[in-house]
Enzyme design. Structure first.
Site, PDB file in Angstrom:
ATOM      1  N   SER A  40       0.701  -1.347   0.263  1.00 33.94           N
ATOM      2  CA  SER A  40      -0.089  -0.283  -0.145  1.00 33.94           C
ATOM      3  C   SER A  40       0.579   1.535   0.131  1.00 33.94           C
ATOM      4  O   SER A  40       1.227   1.329   0.909  1.00 33.94           O
ATOM      5  CB  SER A  40      -0.728  -0.213   0.895  1.00 33.94           C
ATOM      6  N   ASP A  97      -6.021  -0.206  -9.833  1.00 35.27           N
ATOM      7  CA  ASP A  97      -6.819   0.330  -9.765  1.00 35.27           C
ATOM      8  C   ASP A  97      -7.546   0.074 -11.440  1.00 35.27           C
ATOM      9  O   ASP A  97      -8.924   1.409 -12.081  1.00 35.27           O
ATOM     10  CB  ASP A  97      -5.984   2.100  -9.733  1.00 35.27           C
TER      11      ASP A  97
HETATM   12  C1  S3P Z   1      -3.149   5.001  -3.952  1.00 30.94           C
HETATM   13  C2  S3P Z   1      -2.933   4.449  -4.016  1.00 30.94           C
HETATM   14  C3  S3P Z   1      -3.462   2.858  -3.760  1.00 30.94           C
HETATM   15  C4  S3P Z   1      -4.467   3.397  -4.955  1.00 30.94           C
HETATM   16  C5  S3P Z   1      -4.869   3.882  -4.666  1.00 30.94           C
HETATM   17  C6  S3P Z   1      -4.711   5.725  -4.773  1.00 30.94           C
HETATM   18  C7  S3P Z   1      -2.066   6.631  -3.936  1.00 30.94           C
HETATM   19  O1  S3P Z   1      -4.038   2.338  -2.835  1.00 30.94           O
HETATM   20  O2  S3P Z   1      -5.114   1.600  -4.953  1.00 30.94           O
HETATM   21  O3  S3P Z   1      -6.002   4.473  -5.441  1.00 30.94           O
HETATM   22  O4  S3P Z   1      -2.420   7.407  -4.545  1.00 30.94           O
HETATM   23  O5  S3P Z   1      -0.878   6.135  -2.952  1.00 30.94           O
HETATM   24  P1  S3P Z   1      -3.607   1.971  -1.972  1.00 30.94           P
HETATM   25  O6  S3P Z   1      -2.318   2.506  -1.429  1.00 30.94           O
HETATM   26  O7  S3P Z   1      -4.111   1.412  -0.562  1.00 30.94           O
HETATM   27  O8  S3P Z   1      -3.194   0.676  -2.484  1.00 30.94           O
END
Ligand code: S3P
Length: 433
Positions: free
Chosen positions: A169, A319
């Site tokens: 994440s 995404d």
């Molecule tokens: C994001 C990280 C992802 C992604 C989200 C945007 C970011 O989520 O799905 O749309 O900008 O860091 P996670 O960090 O929960 O994987």
């Protein structure tokens, strides 16, 4: 807040043709907006994301003392608080935005005062334990509501940690780095699967020193940030809808200008090329270490092949998976997705909702705890689509609708504005009927 539900009728298309310049990347806009609001001086951004999510970040940072001016042309000026926020006398509303809530929590955990963060119904169901754990290990006090928002942070001086993220994440990584930035000593985040690195690049752009290895990122705190001027690259996750749409029509030709091409975000291009589409990247440039380029796509005459998305690729494409699954019935060999359990805790349960909506359009699909099997060679028909309040579901099925027989009604189409308010208008511009 009461949102009016909108419906959008999508008619089938004959082809996808044209040239577009897309609004600024959501992930980068969140980070530029948040860091500029925390930095010293006035930052200026052009092509800032027009999505509601990034507006939530700016509004929260404004409540914490930053000065923000938005202009009609998508430029934004942000005067930062020079490292010291003023606790707001009201809850900070993160809206639908997990990025705002998780990243801002790290920033605020090291600031003296009490901060309450709230979100909409969808955000209030999403897991927040993943940020509580590392922040508490740093000595912060976070109170969740049964593992979710609303959350309260009692901020103050923290201690540096060496943390290995249990789920890939970028939001959690950023949360820890923003706390570490303000904390004496070296804070390290280790990840088994490398997630998007916009925070690392943005922190450097704002003047911080960040150390990186293949699996870790470290920051030695405390460090101050200085304002920057930047043009935000076009959003490749928004582009995904148009790239997939173009990939569906033999004879299509689409050009996307000034698109973000950060390698941790661009895996989709390889996947679509692997399915048989012709992709060319021109005019590659670096802006604050973010790659930007022009992408040209045209579809193969024989139609798209087949592919499997598993392991690290599933995390990198997280995404883009809804739209890939939504076009999978039109491929010759289908698409198999696994290792994507995180899809279940996004703005909606994206595995369940993709399966439900594909079936509504007459497709065969098998649902798994961590993915989907969508066979190829299927014909879909128009149907009412339940966007489930999820922007990426609304847009993914508008793309699937272009090759269906009959009209498709996207219910809850307004949710596209979370990341991409211009989506339906731009789709009309490039879809030949
Ligand atoms: C994001 C990280 C992802 C992604 C989200 C945007 C970011 O989520 O799905 O749309 O900008 O860091 P996670 O960090 O929960 O994987």
């Amino acid at each position: 807040m009461h949102t009016v539900t909108q419906e959008r009728m999508i008619r089938p298309a004959r082809n996808v043709l044209g040239s577009l310049r897309l609004p600024g990347d959501k992930s980068i806009s969140h980070r530029y907006g948040m860091l500029a609001a925390f930095a010293e001086g006035t930052s200026r951004f052009t092509n800032f994301s027009t999505g509601a999510d990034c507006a939530s970040t700016l509004a929260c940072m404004e409540s914490l003392g930053a000065k923000i001016t938005r202009h009609e042309d998508s430029s934004v000026e942000v005067t930062g608080v020079a490292g010291h926020v003023t606790p707001a006398d009201h809850p900070l509303d993160c809206g639908n935005s997990g990025s705002t809530m998780r990243m801002m929590s790290g920033l605020l955990a090291a600031q003296p005062g009490r901060f309450t963060l709230v979100g909409d119904a969808s955000l209030s169901r999403r897991p927040m334990e993943r940020i509580r754990k590392p922040l508490e290990a740093m000595g912060a006090c976070l109170t969740l509501t049964e593992g979710h928002a609303p959350l309260a942070i009692d901020g103050g001086p923290l201690r540096a940690i060496d943390y290995t993220t249990p789920v890939p994440s970028a939001q959690v990584k950023t949360c820890v780095l923003l706390a570490g930035l303000q904390t004496e000593g070296v804070t390290t985040v280790r990840e088994a699967i490398r997630t998007r690195d916009h925070s690392e690049l943005a922190l450097r752009a704002f003047g911080a020193t960040i150390e990186r290895t293949a699996e870790s990122v470290s920051v030695r705190g405390p460090q101050a940030l200085q304002a920057i001027d930047a043009a935000v690259p076009g959003d490749i996750s928004s582009a995904a809808f148009f790239l997939c749409a173009a990939a569906l029509f033999p004879g299509s030709s689409l050009v996307l200008d000034a698109l973000g091409m950060n390698p941790t975000r661009a895996a989709l291009l390889d996947v679509i090329a692997g399915l048989g589409a012709r992709i060319a990247v021109l005019n590659l440039e670096e802006k604050h270490a973010e790659l930007v380029g022009t992408v040209q796509i045209s579809a193969p005459a024989e139609g798209l092949g087949s592919t499997q998305i598993t392991g690290a690729l599933a995390a990198q494409l997280i995404d883009e998976l809804p739209v890939l699954a939504a076009i999978a019935p039109y491929t010759r060999g289908g698409i198999r997705i696994r290792d994507a359990k995180e899809l279940r805790v996004k703005e909606s349960d994206r595995i369940a909702l993709v399966a439900k909506n594909l079936r509504a359009m007459g497709a065969e699909v098998a649902e798994f705890e961590d993915g989907l099997d969508v066979p190829g060679g299927q014909k879909l028909h128009g149907a009412p689509i339940d966007a489930g309040g999820d922007h990426r579901i609304a847009m993914a099925f508008a793309v699937a609708a272009l090759r269906a027989e009959g009209e498709t009604l996207i219910q809850g189409a307004e949710s596209a504005a979370i990341s991409f308010p211009e989506f339906f208008d731009l789709l009309d511009q490039v879809a030949e009927r």
